[in-house]
Motif scaffolding. Structure first.
Motif, PDB file in Angstrom:
ATOM      1  N   PHE A  74       0.864  -1.178   0.000  1.00  0.00           N
ATOM      2  CA  PHE A  74       0.000   0.000   0.000  1.00  0.00           C
ATOM      3  C   PHE A  74       0.902   1.230   0.000  1.00  0.00           C
ATOM      4  O   PHE A  74       1.869   1.298   0.757  1.00  0.00           O
ATOM      5  N   PHE A  75       0.631   2.180  -0.849  1.00  0.00           N
ATOM      6  CA  PHE A  75       1.561   3.284  -1.046  1.00  0.00           C
ATOM      7  C   PHE A  75       0.904   4.652  -1.180  1.00  0.00           C
ATOM      8  O   PHE A  75       1.601   5.662  -1.155  1.00  0.00           O
ATOM      9  N   LEU A  76      -0.404   4.738  -1.335  1.00  0.00           N
ATOM     10  CA  LEU A  76      -1.031   6.023  -1.655  1.00  0.00           C
ATOM     11  C   LEU A  76      -0.832   7.087  -0.586  1.00  0.00           C
ATOM     12  O   LEU A  76      -0.641   8.262  -0.909  1.00  0.00           O
ATOM     13  N   GLU A  77      -0.863   6.705   0.681  1.00  0.00           N
ATOM     14  CA  GLU A  77      -0.675   7.697   1.762  1.00  0.00           C
ATOM     15  C   GLU A  77       0.655   8.421   1.599  1.00  0.00           C
ATOM     16  O   GLU A  77       0.722   9.642   1.615  1.00  0.00           O
ATOM     17  N   GLN A  78       1.729   7.664   1.446  1.00  0.00           N
ATOM     18  CA  GLN A  78       3.064   8.252   1.321  1.00  0.00           C
ATOM     19  C   GLN A  78       3.229   8.961  -0.023  1.00  0.00           C
ATOM     20  O   GLN A  78       3.829  10.035  -0.102  1.00  0.00           O
ATOM     21  N   ALA A  79       2.704   8.361  -1.080  1.00  0.00           N
ATOM     22  CA  ALA A  79       2.829   8.946  -2.413  1.00  0.00           C
ATOM     23  C   ALA A  79       2.130  10.300  -2.485  1.00  0.00           C
ATOM     24  O   ALA A  79       2.646  11.238  -3.093  1.00  0.00           O
ATOM     25  N   ALA A  80       0.977  10.413  -1.857  1.00  0.00           N
ATOM     26  CA  ALA A  80       0.229  11.676  -1.886  1.00  0.00           C
ATOM     27  C   ALA A  80       1.011  12.798  -1.206  1.00  0.00           C
ATOM     28  O   ALA A  80       0.939  13.956  -1.622  1.00  0.00           O
ATOM     29  N   ILE A  81       1.776  12.476  -0.200  1.00  0.00           N
ATOM     30  CA  ILE A  81       2.559  13.494   0.517  1.00  0.00           C
ATOM     31  C   ILE A  81       3.670  14.050  -0.370  1.00  0.00           C
ATOM     32  O   ILE A  81       3.888  15.259  -0.413  1.00  0.00           O
ATOM     33  N   ILE A  82       4.362  13.190  -1.103  1.00  0.00           N
ATOM     34  CA  ILE A  82       5.511  13.654  -1.888  1.00  0.00           C
ATOM     35  C   ILE A  82       5.106  14.196  -3.253  1.00  0.00           C
ATOM     36  O   ILE A  82       5.892  14.863  -3.915  1.00  0.00           O
ATOM     37  N   LEU A  83       3.869  13.954  -3.674  1.00  0.00           N
ATOM     38  CA  LEU A  83       3.400  14.393  -4.986  1.00  0.00           C
ATOM     39  C   LEU A  83       3.073  15.883  -4.973  1.00  0.00           C
ATOM     40  O   LEU A  83       2.436  16.385  -4.049  1.00  0.00           O
ATOM     41  N   LYS A  84       3.501  16.593  -6.015  1.00  0.00           N
ATOM     42  CA  LYS A  84       3.189  18.017  -6.169  1.00  0.00           C
ATOM     43  C   LYS A  84       1.711  18.198  -6.510  1.00  0.00           C
ATOM     44  O   LYS A  84       1.095  17.301  -7.096  1.00  0.00           O
ATOM     45  N   SER A  85       1.164  19.364  -6.208  1.00  0.00           N
ATOM     46  CA  SER A  85      -0.177  19.706  -6.673  1.00  0.00           C
ATOM     47  C   SER A  85      -0.183  19.645  -8.191  1.00  0.00           C
ATOM     48  O   SER A  85       0.740  20.145  -8.841  1.00  0.00           O
ATOM     49  N   GLY A  86      -1.194  19.022  -8.748  1.00  0.00           N
ATOM     50  CA  GLY A  86      -1.280  18.844 -10.192  1.00  0.00           C
ATOM     51  C   GLY A  86      -0.506  17.639 -10.690  1.00  0.00           C
ATOM     52  O   GLY A  86      -0.609  17.269 -11.856  1.00  0.00           O
ATOM     53  N   GLY A  87       0.283  17.017  -9.795  1.00  0.00           N
ATOM     54  CA  GLY A  87       1.042  15.824 -10.168  1.00  0.00           C
ATOM     55  C   GLY A  87       0.128  14.622 -10.308  1.00  0.00           C
ATOM     56  O   GLY A  87      -0.976  14.590  -9.767  1.00  0.00           O
ATOM     57  N   ARG A  88       0.610  13.639 -11.016  1.00  0.00           N
ATOM     58  CA  ARG A  88      -0.206  12.447 -11.272  1.00  0.00           C
ATOM     59  C   ARG A  88       0.470  11.167 -10.799  1.00  0.00           C
ATOM     60  O   ARG A  88       1.680  11.052 -10.821  1.00  0.00           O
ATOM     61  N   ILE A  89      -0.382  10.234 -10.394  1.00  0.00           N
ATOM     62  CA  ILE A  89       0.035   8.882 -10.037  1.00  0.00           C
ATOM     63  C   ILE A  89      -0.584   7.951 -11.075  1.00  0.00           C
ATOM     64  O   ILE A  89      -1.801   7.999 -11.311  1.00  0.00           O
ATOM     65  N   TYR A  90       0.254   7.135 -11.702  1.00  0.00           N
ATOM     66  CA  TYR A  90      -0.198   6.125 -12.650  1.00  0.00           C
ATOM     67  C   TYR A  90      -0.026   4.772 -11.984  1.00  0.00           C
ATOM     68  O   TYR A  90       1.089   4.414 -11.600  1.00  0.00           O
ATOM     69  N   ILE A  91      -1.121   4.048 -11.851  1.00  0.00           N
ATOM     70  CA  ILE A  91      -1.077   2.713 -11.253  1.00  0.00           C
ATOM     71  C   ILE A  91      -1.359   1.709 -12.374  1.00  0.00           C
ATOM     72  O   ILE A  91      -2.445   1.724 -12.964  1.00  0.00           O
ATOM     73  N   ASN A  92      -0.377   0.881 -12.674  1.00  0.00           N
ATOM     74  CA  ASN A  92      -0.504  -0.136 -13.725  1.00  0.00           C
ATOM     75  C   ASN A  92      -0.485  -1.504 -13.070  1.00  0.00           C
ATOM     76  O   ASN A  92       0.528  -1.899 -12.498  1.00  0.00           O
ATOM     77  N   ALA A  93      -1.601  -2.210 -13.159  1.00  0.00           N
ATOM     78  CA  ALA A  93      -1.690  -3.523 -12.507  1.00  0.00           C
ATOM     79  C   ALA A  93      -2.888  -4.285 -13.052  1.00  0.00           C
ATOM     80  O   ALA A  93      -3.795  -3.687 -13.639  1.00  0.00           O
ATOM     81  N   ASN A  94      -2.876  -5.593 -12.812  1.00  0.00           N
ATOM     82  CA  ASN A  94      -4.079  -6.339 -13.177  1.00  0.00           C
ATOM     83  C   ASN A  94      -5.091  -6.232 -12.041  1.00  0.00           C
ATOM     84  O   ASN A  94      -4.773  -5.794 -10.933  1.00  0.00           O
ATOM     85  N   ARG A  95      -6.302  -6.597 -12.322  1.00  0.00           N
ATOM     86  CA  ARG A  95      -7.397  -6.391 -11.359  1.00  0.00           C
ATOM     87  C   ARG A  95      -7.243  -7.217 -10.087  1.00  0.00           C
ATOM     88  O   ARG A  95      -7.851  -6.900  -9.071  1.00  0.00           O
ATOM     89  N   SER A  96      -6.433  -8.252 -10.120  1.00  0.00           N
ATOM     90  CA  SER A  96      -6.282  -9.087  -8.923  1.00  0.00           C
ATOM     91  C   SER A  96      -5.247  -8.535  -7.936  1.00  0.00           C
ATOM     92  O   SER A  96      -5.118  -9.054  -6.837  1.00  0.00           O
ATOM     93  N   ASN A  97      -4.539  -7.472  -8.314  1.00  0.00           N
ATOM     94  CA  ASN A  97      -3.518  -6.903  -7.430  1.00  0.00           C
ATOM     95  C   ASN A  97      -4.198  -6.071  -6.337  1.00  0.00           C
ATOM     96  O   ASN A  97      -4.763  -5.019  -6.620  1.00  0.00           O
ATOM     97  N   PRO A  98      -4.136  -6.524  -5.079  1.00  0.00           N
ATOM     98  CA  PRO A  98      -4.828  -5.795  -4.005  1.00  0.00           C
ATOM     99  C   PRO A  98      -4.244  -4.411  -3.731  1.00  0.00           C
ATOM    100  O   PRO A  98      -4.936  -3.525  -3.237  1.00  0.00           O
ATOM    101  N   PHE A  99      -2.986  -4.188  -4.076  1.00  0.00           N
ATOM    102  CA  PHE A  99      -2.337  -2.909  -3.801  1.00  0.00           C
ATOM    103  C   PHE A  99      -2.671  -1.846  -4.848  1.00  0.00           C
ATOM    104  O   PHE A  99      -2.300  -0.695  -4.700  1.00  0.00           O
ATOM    105  N   ALA A 100      -3.364  -2.262  -5.912  1.00  0.00           N
ATOM    106  CA  ALA A 100      -3.756  -1.332  -6.964  1.00  0.00           C
ATOM    107  C   ALA A 100      -5.192  -0.836  -6.776  1.00  0.00           C
ATOM    108  O   ALA A 100      -5.633   0.050  -7.494  1.00  0.00           O
TER     109      ALA A 100
END
Length: 158
Positions: A74-100
């Motif tokens: 799980f990474f969104l909490e930490q990723a959101a902190i370091i991401l700039k306003s207007g920045g984007r997160i791309y999550i590439n995974a298959n549907r069975s990946n619980p972390f996506a």
């Protein structure tokens, strides 16, 4: 200079040079994303660290783009902190990946993340990447077929 010092210097140099920081989170041994800083617990190139250590390397609001291909934690909490306003997160995974899987709407609002695309076709810019399973299939293969990979895009609000 040890690994931690080298990694911190790399990030500081990009920030002081006003360069955009693109982070390949869960990038594996080496990044498959052009011009990205590889970040993985097993990285041989880039920064070796786990998600809980992101803030040791990246100041808040310092990263323009985060690519999380086949996330392994799980990474969104930490990723959101370091991401700039207007920045984007791309999550590439298959549907069975619980972390996506995305958290509920209240959590996304708290993290200031809005959904641009959820489980869309794999973004063409990632079509040259390879995706692997942690546990092999019965035939012994680890590769995940590209047609099963979906892209979710989140953007950080101001």
């Amino acid at each position: 200079m040890n690994n931690l010092e080298k990694a911190i210097k790399l990030v500081e140099d990009k920030i002081s040079g006003c360069e955009e920081i693109i982070l390949d989170l869960f990038g594996g041994l080496t990044s498959q994303v052009t011009d990205a800083i590889n970040y993985d617990i097993g990285a041989e190139e880039g920064i070796r660290g786990d998600v809980s250590q992101l803030l040791e390397f990246f100041p808040p609001n310092s990263v323009s783009e985060i690519i999380a291909s086949g996330p392994q934690a799980f990474f969104l909490e930490q990723a959101a902190i370091i991401l700039k306003s207007g920045g984007r997160i791309y999550i590439n995974a298959n549907r069975s990946n619980p972390f996506a899987r995305l958290p509920d709407a209240d959590t996304l609002t708290r993290l200031r993340l809005r959904v641009i695309l959820e489980n869309g076709n794999l973004e063409p810019r990632f079509a040259n990447q390879q995706f692997f399973r942690q546990i092999p299939r019965p035939d012994g293969s680890y590769n995940i077929p590209l047609p099963t990979i979906r892209t979710t895009i989140l953007e950080k609000e101001a």
